[in-house]
Design a protein around this motif. Structure first.
Motif, PDB file in Angstrom:
ATOM      1  N   CYS A 186     -17.119  13.620   7.486  1.00 28.30           N
ATOM      2  CA  CYS A 186     -18.906  12.569   6.954  1.00 28.30           C
ATOM      3  C   CYS A 186     -18.956  11.313   7.375  1.00 28.30           C
ATOM      4  CB  CYS A 186     -18.451  12.766   5.755  1.00 28.30           C
ATOM      5  SG  CYS A 186     -19.090  14.210   4.830  1.00 28.30           S
ATOM      6  N   ASP A 187     -20.026  10.657   7.706  1.00 27.12           N
ATOM      7  CA  ASP A 187     -19.923   9.150   8.631  1.00 27.12           C
ATOM      8  C   ASP A 187     -19.216   7.944   7.769  1.00 27.12           C
ATOM      9  OD1 ASP A 187     -21.722  10.434  11.001  1.00 27.12           O
ATOM     10  OD2 ASP A 187     -23.065  11.069   9.335  1.00 27.12           O
ATOM     11  N   PHE A 188     -19.098   8.621   6.139  1.00 27.65           N
ATOM     12  CA  PHE A 188     -19.256   7.425   5.626  1.00 27.65           C
ATOM     13  C   PHE A 188     -18.033   7.750   3.725  1.00 27.65           C
ATOM     14  CE2 PHE A 188     -23.232   5.935   7.641  1.00 27.65           C
ATOM     15  CZ  PHE A 188     -22.783   4.894   7.984  1.00 27.65           C
ATOM     16  N   LYS A 210     -24.978   7.947  15.486  1.00 25.47           N
ATOM     17  CA  LYS A 210     -23.683   8.392  14.896  1.00 25.47           C
ATOM     18  C   LYS A 210     -23.904   9.354  16.250  1.00 25.47           C
ATOM     19  CE  LYS A 210     -23.049  12.795  12.001  1.00 25.47           C
ATOM     20  NZ  LYS A 210     -23.802  12.988  10.839  1.00 25.47           N
ATOM     21  N   TYR A 211     -24.589   9.946  17.046  1.00 23.90           N
ATOM     22  CA  TYR A 211     -24.315  10.795  18.003  1.00 23.90           C
ATOM     23  C   TYR A 211     -23.176  10.252  19.466  1.00 23.90           C
ATOM     24  CZ  TYR A 211     -27.067  14.781  16.438  1.00 23.90           C
ATOM     25  OH  TYR A 211     -26.968  15.732  15.176  1.00 23.90           O
ATOM     26  N   GLU A 221     -20.082  17.059  11.250  1.00 23.87           N
ATOM     27  CA  GLU A 221     -20.450  16.257  12.522  1.00 23.87           C
ATOM     28  C   GLU A 221     -21.463  15.660  12.945  1.00 23.87           C
ATOM     29  OE1 GLU A 221     -16.020  13.862  14.488  1.00 23.87           O
ATOM     30  OE2 GLU A 221     -16.651  16.395  14.763  1.00 23.87           O
ATOM     31  N   PRO A 275     -27.279  10.571   8.499  1.00 25.37           N
ATOM     32  CA  PRO A 275     -25.918  10.365   7.685  1.00 25.37           C
ATOM     33  C   PRO A 275     -25.175  11.214   6.736  1.00 25.37           C
ATOM     34  CG  PRO A 275     -27.889   8.244   8.187  1.00 25.37           C
ATOM     35  CD  PRO A 275     -28.238   9.526   8.221  1.00 25.37           C
ATOM     36  N   ASN A 326     -14.792   3.789   3.260  1.00 27.11           N
ATOM     37  CA  ASN A 326     -15.431   2.297   3.462  1.00 27.11           C
ATOM     38  C   ASN A 326     -14.814   1.315   1.950  1.00 27.11           C
ATOM     39  OD1 ASN A 326     -16.716   4.663   5.153  1.00 27.11           O
ATOM     40  ND2 ASN A 326     -16.948   2.638   6.255  1.00 27.11           N
ATOM     41  N   ASN A 345     -19.602   9.141  17.698  1.00 26.37           N
ATOM     42  CA  ASN A 345     -19.116  11.268  17.181  1.00 26.37           C
ATOM     43  C   ASN A 345     -18.307  11.687  18.627  1.00 26.37           C
ATOM     44  OD1 ASN A 345     -19.489  10.176  14.523  1.00 26.37           O
ATOM     45  ND2 ASN A 345     -20.388  12.017  14.604  1.00 26.37           N
ATOM     46  N   THR A 385     -29.627   8.736  14.998  1.00 24.71           N
ATOM     47  CA  THR A 385     -29.160  10.211  14.811  1.00 24.71           C
ATOM     48  C   THR A 385     -28.326   9.141  16.134  1.00 24.71           C
ATOM     49  OG1 THR A 385     -30.968  11.589  13.987  1.00 24.71           O
ATOM     50  CG2 THR A 385     -29.611  12.247  15.866  1.00 24.71           C
ATOM     51  N   ARG A 404      -9.304  14.585  13.268  1.00 26.70           N
ATOM     52  CA  ARG A 404     -10.098  13.268  12.934  1.00 26.70           C
ATOM     53  C   ARG A 404      -9.784  12.629  11.866  1.00 26.70           C
ATOM     54  NH1 ARG A 404     -13.861  18.013  11.608  1.00 26.70           N
ATOM     55  NH2 ARG A 404     -15.148  17.885  13.494  1.00 26.70           N
TER      56      ARG A 404
END
Length: 330
Positions: free
Chosen positions: A189-191, A281-282, A164, A169, A250, A285, A278, A218
């Motif tokens: 994970c992101d996807f 994502k941050y 995370e 990614p 997804n 998250n 980046t 999560r």
């Protein structure tokens, strides 16, 4: 391994940089300053003479497999710039998770953390039966003091949470079972891309326990509290199509097109601006872990930093000249 608090140990950096290049740099420093401190160690010279140059030769301070594959005991790390694959490699045990595997996963992420050749990381299971069927239940056998079980579980959580926090990614490529700790790894994970034959679930309740690597935290964010409670408290497995319907994955793809679809999705991500990815994502998250006003401030801070990158200039120019942007992570 001498880490010195760095993301990687000094030997890993040397292997990545190239032992021959390390010697060249030391020789230049010795020539310039005439300090014996900068004389290359005889071991380095011997390694170069033996062809042990690091990652590019397949062997240095550590051993590396062919085609950019780094050898571990329970995972495989394969680099295919701009992508990297981390393969959970216990197919005979449905890629069940062990302390060794989690330590190796953490180390692999450290190796890729600031590797500019890699823009997207894909985690998948070896074989075609499972991403991961969860923690190896044999590790639960025998008495263990509650305190030490807590400490060990926190180490497991930290390895999953590193996904995370990873600055690039990360895609979970799910072919088969993603259960228990395996699903929890995928949640970080992101996807998540799954084959149409996959099954997902949090079955821990059937063992008299509950998810211990982030599932209670999560899963809610992806499917909502009601559905998360249903999956956790009943412990049912669901098919990939149902997982897609509720927002847990997804994409669902045919098994025969699985790797091509994952690679295509990853390459699309890799074309994006690394720095902005980046920050995005941050912001997503971690901004969602705080009050909205603070999350908006975090978003504004990341936005202002992204605007001042060369990639942002490239993006604007590409838009104005009607061409595809070429982002370099600068």
């Amino acid at each position: 391994k001498l880490g010195l608090g760095w993301p990687k140990g000094v030997f890993e950096y040397a292997d990545e940089f190239g032992i021959d290049q390390v010697i060249n740099a030391l020789n230049q420093l010795h020539s310039r300053f005439n300090y014996d401190l900068f004389k290359p160690d005889p071991l380095l010279t011997q390694m170069v003479q033996e062809g042990k140059l690091g990652q590019k030769s397949g062997k240095g301070f550590y051993e590396y497999g062919a085609a950019g594959a780094v050898e571990f005991k329970e995972i495989i790390l394969r680099k295919e710039p701009p992508l990297a694959w981390i393969i959970l490699n216990r197919p005979q045990r449905l890629n069940s998770l062990t302390a060794t595997m989690m330590e190796e996963l953490s180390r692999a992420l450290d190796m890729l953390w600031d590797d500019r050749d890699v823009r997207v990381v894909i985690i998948r299971g070896a074989g075609d039966r499972a991403f991961s069927a969860g923690a190896d239940v044999t590790s639960f056998s025998g008495p263990l003091h509650t305190y030490y079980f807590f400490i060990n579980n926190r180490k497991f959580q930290e390895a999953v949470s590193k996904i995370e926090r990873f600055p690039k990614p990360v895609i979970a490529a799910i072919d088969g079972y993603a259960l228990g700790g395996g699903l929890e790894m995928a949640l970080a994970c992101d996807f998540r891309i799954a084959t149409d034959k996959s099954e997902l679930g949090q079955p821990e309740i059937g063992l008299g326990i509950l998810p211990g690597a982030g599932g209670t935290q999560r899963l809610i964010k992806l499917v909502g509290m009601a559905k998360a409670k249903e999956l956790i408290m009943l412990g049912d497995r669901i098919k990939a199509e149902e997982a897609y319907r509720i927002g847990l994955v997804n994409k669902v793809v045919p098994k025969e097109k699985f790797e091509d679809e994952v690679r295509s999705f990853a390459l699309r991500l890799a074309q994006g601006p690394p720095i902005a990815l980046t920050y995005a994502k941050y912001a997503i998250n971690f901004g969602t872990q705080m009050p909205v006003d603070l999350g908006l401030m975090l978003e504004a801070a990341f936005f202002s930093m992204a605007v001042n990158t060369k990639d942002a200039q490239e993006g604007v120019m590409a838009f104005l000249t009607r061409r595809r942007a070429e982002f370099k992570g600068e």
